[in-house]
Write an enzyme that holds these catalytic residues in place. Structure first.
Site, mmCIF file in Angstrom:
data_model
loop_
_atom_site.group_PDB
_atom_site.id
_atom_site.type_symbol
_atom_site.label_atom_id
_atom_site.label_comp_id
_atom_site.label_asym_id
_atom_site.label_seq_id
_atom_site.Cartn_x
_atom_site.Cartn_y
_atom_site.Cartn_z
ATOM 1 N N ASP A 33 0.846 -1.195 0.000
ATOM 2 C CA ASP A 33 0.000 0.000 0.000
ATOM 3 C C ASP A 33 0.880 1.242 0.000
ATOM 4 O O ASP A 33 2.009 1.209 0.495
ATOM 5 C CB ASP A 33 -0.928 0.018 1.222
ATOM 6 N N TYR A 52 -2.589 12.167 3.055
ATOM 7 C CA TYR A 52 -2.955 11.257 4.151
ATOM 8 C C TYR A 52 -2.133 11.547 5.402
ATOM 9 O O TYR A 52 -2.622 11.436 6.530
ATOM 10 C CB TYR A 52 -2.750 9.797 3.720
HETATM 11 O O1 CP3 Z 1 -3.764 -4.968 -6.616
HETATM 12 C C1 CP3 Z 1 -3.226 -3.849 -6.434
HETATM 13 O O2 CP3 Z 1 -3.573 -2.824 -7.038
HETATM 14 C C2 CP3 Z 1 -1.979 -3.783 -5.562
HETATM 15 C C3 CP3 Z 1 -2.099 -3.275 -4.272
HETATM 16 C C4 CP3 Z 1 -2.528 -1.847 -3.942
HETATM 17 C C5 CP3 Z 1 -3.311 -1.560 -2.804
HETATM 18 N N1 CP3 Z 1 -3.354 -0.215 -2.631
HETATM 19 C C6 CP3 Z 1 -3.923 -2.581 -1.938
HETATM 20 C C7 CP3 Z 1 -5.051 -2.190 -1.091
HETATM 21 C C8 CP3 Z 1 -2.181 -0.615 -4.513
HETATM 22 C C9 CP3 Z 1 -1.410 -0.328 -5.786
HETATM 23 C C10 CP3 Z 1 -2.716 0.414 -3.652
HETATM 24 C C11 CP3 Z 1 -2.505 1.844 -3.863
HETATM 25 C C12 CP3 Z 1 -3.209 2.812 -3.012
HETATM 26 N N2 CP3 Z 1 -3.484 2.732 -1.678
HETATM 27 C C13 CP3 Z 1 -3.628 4.087 -3.460
HETATM 28 C C14 CP3 Z 1 -3.420 4.649 -4.841
HETATM 29 C C15 CP3 Z 1 -4.339 4.068 -5.848
HETATM 30 C C16 CP3 Z 1 -5.780 4.521 -5.702
HETATM 31 O O3 CP3 Z 1 -6.590 3.647 -5.374
HETATM 32 O O4 CP3 Z 1 -6.059 5.692 -5.952
HETATM 33 C C17 CP3 Z 1 -4.238 4.740 -2.377
HETATM 34 C C18 CP3 Z 1 -4.857 6.117 -2.378
HETATM 35 C C19 CP3 Z 1 -4.114 3.878 -1.248
HETATM 36 C C20 CP3 Z 1 -4.552 4.144 0.151
HETATM 37 C C21 CP3 Z 1 -5.603 3.204 0.582
HETATM 38 N N3 CP3 Z 1 -5.392 1.866 0.818
HETATM 39 C C22 CP3 Z 1 -6.954 3.481 0.795
HETATM 40 C C23 CP3 Z 1 -7.601 4.846 0.641
HETATM 41 C C24 CP3 Z 1 -7.560 2.284 1.179
HETATM 42 C C25 CP3 Z 1 -8.978 2.106 1.635
HETATM 43 C C26 CP3 Z 1 -9.922 2.144 0.481
HETATM 44 C C27 CP3 Z 1 -10.346 0.764 0.126
HETATM 45 O O5 CP3 Z 1 -10.323 0.426 -1.076
HETATM 46 O O6 CP3 Z 1 -10.727 0.034 1.046
HETATM 47 C C28 CP3 Z 1 -6.582 1.276 1.145
HETATM 48 C C29 CP3 Z 1 -6.769 -0.161 1.445
HETATM 49 C C30 CP3 Z 1 -6.329 -1.150 0.428
HETATM 50 N N4 CP3 Z 1 -5.177 -1.080 -0.298
HETATM 51 C C31 CP3 Z 1 -6.998 -2.363 0.094
HETATM 52 C C32 CP3 Z 1 -6.197 -3.019 -0.846
HETATM 53 C C33 CP3 Z 1 -6.431 -4.375 -1.465
HETATM 54 C C34 CP3 Z 1 -8.281 -2.845 0.719
HETATM 55 C C35 CP3 Z 1 -7.892 -3.413 2.043
HETATM 56 C C36 CP3 Z 1 -8.759 -4.514 2.515
HETATM 57 O O7 CP3 Z 1 -8.502 -5.677 2.156
HETATM 58 O O8 CP3 Z 1 -9.665 -4.202 3.300
#
Ligand code: CP3
Length: 343
Positions: free
Chosen positions: A75, A152
């Site tokens: 992440d 963030y």
């Molecule tokens: O498969 C992939 O894309 C690889 C892994 C990946 C994750 N986050 C896993 C994740 C990548 C490339 C990211 C990037 C990320 N993380 C960004 C930039 C891309 C975008 O989406 O704009 C941002 C802003 C984040 C920060 C973040 N992480 C947020 C805001 C959240 C919560 C929102 C949500 O979707 O729940 C996360 C959590 C997150 N990162 C999850 C995953 C698979 C969900 C976590 C879970 O399993 O509950």
């Protein structure tokens, strides 16, 4: 054999009859096998910091769909955590951090050389992936862009308008610049370790670039991205670099004009014809199907996928969504999309 990898070919400027395809957030909650492993691991961060689990969830969508690229499972907020910030995820609410809001708190963060202590498991995941991935699959490493990561860090959470970071930017420009510089320099070291471990491409996610305007876009989105990409390519001349200034609108042209990006990921608001005419002669473009089609499917999914292929498919192109697939996305709609792309 990198020359056989479709994603690397597209980023080298090659036009292919069938474009490479992968999707943002391809490892995630829309997959039952991901949900199962996450429950076993305990939580999202437990997955990220366990190389065995993180490797497995990265591979899940490759096995299921045969995507042309795998993106490291991690992440963008692991870096602030490695800089000493407390990070946790609350179900249904997204990430939470103990915010940094002034120069004293920024100076109190850890020195850059200390980040690897926390991030070593991530590099181990990259090493395992580079061994386990099929020969034709490209491995993408990534980091958040400094502006997006800073939003963030300053707010301590996701915000609708990135208000807290924009406020600090205007009220204490010296502190804000120090924060951007710290994140930029530590991102270079973080990505360099990913490349040394086997990442062939890196992608820089500036998810909130659209909240910047005019001079602030140039100062806090374009400049740091160019600094990071230039330094990494100096250290690793073979490396391919994808920028994602999401929501940048016309600002995509300034990214393309720098010449340091091999590819630009387009959000869904960028008109495909405009991207073809203004960007695709300079860089490969990636995108930009509306992620909603992964939920709704049907004829619209087929016709919109075909439309993108028709407009962007005659120049260097990587098929993808304009943003991440959401938990409600349906795996069968990915199959449907792939059938259109691969025929
Ligand atoms: O498969 C992939 O894309 C690889 C892994 C990946 C994750 N986050 C896993 C994740 C990548 C490339 C990211 C990037 C990320 N993380 C960004 C930039 C891309 C975008 O989406 O704009 C941002 C802003 C984040 C920060 C973040 N992480 C947020 C805001 C959240 C919560 C929102 C949500 O979707 O729940 C996360 C959590 C997150 N990162 C999850 C995953 C698979 C969900 C976590 C879970 O399993 O509950």
């Amino acid at each position: 054999m990198p020359e056989q990898k479709k994603l690397l070919k597209a980023l080298a400027g090659e036009n292919q009859k069938t474009p490479p395809v992968w999707i943002m957030r391809q490892a995630g909650r829309y997959l039952p096998e991901y949900r199962e492993l996450r429950a076993t691991a305990g939580g999202f961060l437990d997955l990220c910091y366990n190389p065995e689990f993180a490797t497995e969830v990265t591979l899940q969508p490759i096995r299921r769909f045969g995507f042309d690229a795998a993106i490291l499972f991690a992440d963008i907020l692991l870096l602030p955590q490695a800089l000493g910030m407390k990070l946790w995820f609350e179900t249904g609410e997204g990430p939470k951090l103990e915010p940094v809001t002034n120069m004293a708190e920024i100076k109190n963060l850890k020195p850059i050389e200390d980040i690897h202590e926390t991030l070593n498991p991530v590099y181990e995941t990259v090493r395992r992936l580079s061994e386990e991935l099929p020969d034709e699959t490209t491995l993408i490493g990534f980091a958040g862009a400094p502006w997006t990561v800073a939003t963030y860090m300053v707010a301590g959470r996701g915000t609708p308008d990135q208000g807290p970071a924009r406020r600090l930017m205007y009220q204490d420009p010296t502190a804000f610049q120090a924060l951007i510089d710290l994140v930029s320099d530590s991102t270079i070291e973080y990505l360099a370790k990913q490349v040394e471990a086997g990442a062939e491409v890196v992608k820089l996610f500036d998810s909130w670039a659209g909240a910047l305007s005019g001079s602030t876009f140039e100062q806090f989105a374009l400049k740091p991205a160019v600094k990071i990409a230039t330094e990494l390519k100096r250290r690793f001349p073979e490396l391919k670099f994808i920028g994602f200034p999401r929501g940048a609108g016309g600002g995509y042209v300034s990214f393309a004009d720098t010449g340091v990006f091999d590819g630009l990921a387009l959000d869904s608001s960028v008109p495909a014809e405009w991207a073809r005419d203004n960007l695709q002669r300079k860089v490969a473009v990636q995108g930009n199907l509306d992620p909603m089609h992964m939920i709704t499917g049907g004829d619209m999914l087929v016709s919109e996928t075909q439309r993108l292929l028709d407009i962007l498919g005659n120049s260097p192109y990587i098929f993808n969504l304009g943003h991440g697939i959401t938990p409600e996305g349906k795996p069968e709609n990915i199959e449907k999309m792939l059938n259109v792309i691969r025929g």
